[in-house]
Design a protein around this motif. Structure first.
Motif, PDB file in Angstrom:
ATOM      1  N   ALA A   1       2.885  -3.092   4.692  1.00  0.00           N
ATOM      2  CA  ALA A   1       3.756  -3.755   4.615  1.00  0.00           C
ATOM      3  C   ALA A   1       3.607  -4.379   3.205  1.00  0.00           C
ATOM      4  O   ALA A   1       4.443  -4.691   2.295  1.00  0.00           O
ATOM      5  CB  ALA A   1       3.151  -5.378   5.204  1.00  0.00           C
ATOM      6  N   MET A   2       2.212  -3.831   2.393  1.00  0.00           N
ATOM      7  CA  MET A   2       1.827  -4.179   1.052  1.00  0.00           C
ATOM      8  C   MET A   2       2.791  -2.545   0.461  1.00  0.00           C
ATOM      9  O   MET A   2       3.819  -3.495  -0.786  1.00  0.00           O
ATOM     10  CB  MET A   2       1.056  -4.025   1.000  1.00  0.00           C
ATOM     11  N   LEU A   3       3.354  -2.308   0.709  1.00  0.00           N
ATOM     12  CA  LEU A   3       4.099  -0.929   0.432  1.00  0.00           C
ATOM     13  C   LEU A   3       5.335  -1.671   0.452  1.00  0.00           C
ATOM     14  O   LEU A   3       6.059  -0.772  -0.927  1.00  0.00           O
ATOM     15  CB  LEU A   3       4.101   0.375   0.624  1.00  0.00           C
ATOM     16  N   ARG A   4       6.406  -2.389   1.051  1.00  0.00           N
ATOM     17  CA  ARG A   4       7.573  -2.372   1.403  1.00  0.00           C
ATOM     18  C   ARG A   4       7.310  -3.486   0.178  1.00  0.00           C
ATOM     19  O   ARG A   4       8.370  -3.662   0.096  1.00  0.00           O
ATOM     20  CB  ARG A   4       8.037  -3.212   2.527  1.00  0.00           C
ATOM     21  N   SER A   5       6.622  -4.513   0.783  1.00  0.00           N
ATOM     22  CA  SER A   5       6.506  -5.618  -0.808  1.00  0.00           C
ATOM     23  C   SER A   5       6.665  -4.493  -2.443  1.00  0.00           C
ATOM     24  O   SER A   5       7.002  -5.383  -3.490  1.00  0.00           O
ATOM     25  CB  SER A   5       5.160  -6.178  -1.022  1.00  0.00           C
ATOM     26  N   SER A   6       6.556  -3.518  -2.792  1.00  0.00           N
ATOM     27  CA  SER A   6       6.610  -2.616  -3.788  1.00  0.00           C
ATOM     28  C   SER A   6       7.633  -2.196  -4.298  1.00  0.00           C
ATOM     29  O   SER A   6       8.884  -0.946  -3.939  1.00  0.00           O
ATOM     30  CB  SER A   6       4.979  -1.969  -4.011  1.00  0.00           C
ATOM     31  N   PRO A   7       8.086  -2.882  -5.912  1.00  0.00           N
ATOM     32  CA  PRO A   7       9.315  -1.674  -5.976  1.00  0.00           C
ATOM     33  C   PRO A   7       9.160  -0.160  -6.493  1.00  0.00           C
ATOM     34  O   PRO A   7      10.313   0.228  -6.177  1.00  0.00           O
ATOM     35  CB  PRO A   7       9.948  -2.610  -7.277  1.00  0.00           C
TER      36      PRO A   7
ATOM     37  N   ALA B   1       0.779  -7.452 -16.342  1.00  0.00           N
ATOM     38  CA  ALA B   1       0.911  -7.565 -15.532  1.00  0.00           C
ATOM     39  C   ALA B   1       1.348  -6.197 -15.028  1.00  0.00           C
ATOM     40  O   ALA B   1       1.953  -5.209 -14.738  1.00  0.00           O
ATOM     41  CB  ALA B   1       2.239  -8.307 -13.869  1.00  0.00           C
ATOM     42  N   VAL B   2       0.111  -4.967 -14.424  1.00  0.00           N
ATOM     43  CA  VAL B   2       0.329  -3.721 -14.314  1.00  0.00           C
ATOM     44  C   VAL B   2       0.533  -3.172 -12.513  1.00  0.00           C
ATOM     45  O   VAL B   2      -1.066  -2.938 -12.105  1.00  0.00           O
ATOM     46  CB  VAL B   2      -1.461  -2.977 -14.521  1.00  0.00           C
ATOM     47  N   ASP B   3       1.033  -3.883 -11.942  1.00  0.00           N
ATOM     48  CA  ASP B   3       1.585  -4.157  -9.976  1.00  0.00           C
ATOM     49  C   ASP B   3       2.677  -3.260  -9.923  1.00  0.00           C
ATOM     50  O   ASP B   3       3.036  -3.856  -8.602  1.00  0.00           O
ATOM     51  CB  ASP B   3       1.941  -5.202  -9.832  1.00  0.00           C
ATOM     52  N   GLY B   4       3.472  -2.539 -10.655  1.00  0.00           N
ATOM     53  CA  GLY B   4       4.246  -1.442 -10.340  1.00  0.00           C
ATOM     54  C   GLY B   4       5.979  -2.662 -10.228  1.00  0.00           C
ATOM     55  O   GLY B   4       6.551  -2.052  -9.243  1.00  0.00           O
ATOM     56  N   GLY B   5       5.659  -3.715 -10.449  1.00  0.00           N
ATOM     57  CA  GLY B   5       6.645  -4.749 -10.474  1.00  0.00           C
ATOM     58  C   GLY B   5       6.732  -5.777  -9.625  1.00  0.00           C
ATOM     59  O   GLY B   5       8.060  -6.594  -9.477  1.00  0.00           O
ATOM     60  N   THR B   6       5.349  -5.665  -8.340  1.00  0.00           N
ATOM     61  CA  THR B   6       5.220  -6.414  -7.571  1.00  0.00           C
ATOM     62  C   THR B   6       5.619  -7.963  -7.933  1.00  0.00           C
ATOM     63  O   THR B   6       6.508  -9.014  -7.682  1.00  0.00           O
ATOM     64  CB  THR B   6       4.760  -6.227  -6.935  1.00  0.00           C
TER      65      THR B   6
END
Length: 104
Positions: free
Chosen positions: A52-58, A89-94
């Protein structure tokens, strides 16, 4: 070591750390996304939460501690002298994908 703080503590630090012109070195806050480390192993090794977390990451992947550290290193160096009272934000675009994101 860069670690996310609870709540928006890091954001407040970045917002108010410079008092005005000539006040000294400007500061910024780093807001890392999820980074798999030993202390949160139960989250990233469990198939359902992890998927689920990976799906939410662009980017479709987790960030690494080394990636967050490079941003911290940039902010600590002289090349970031114009960066002031910012939250990076260092979150891969989330964060940018959230409905309330300003540029969305």
């Amino acid at each position: 070591m860069a670690r996310p703080s609870g709540g928006d503590g890091a954001y407040g630090l970045g917002e108010c750390s410079e008092a005005g012109p000539g006040a000294g070195r400007a500061r910024a806050a780093v807001a890392p996304g999820f980074v798999p480390v030993e202390r949160n192993r139960r989250v990233w090794t469990a198939p359902q939460p992890s998927a689920a977390m990976l799906r939410s990451s662009p980017l479709g992947r987790f960030g690494s501690a080394a990636e967050v550290a490079r941003v911290v290193g940039f902010l600590a160096g002289g090349e970031s002298s114009i960066v002031s009272a910012a939250r990076l934000a260092v979150d891969g675009g989330t964060t940018a994908m959230l409905p309330e994101a300003p540029l969305r």
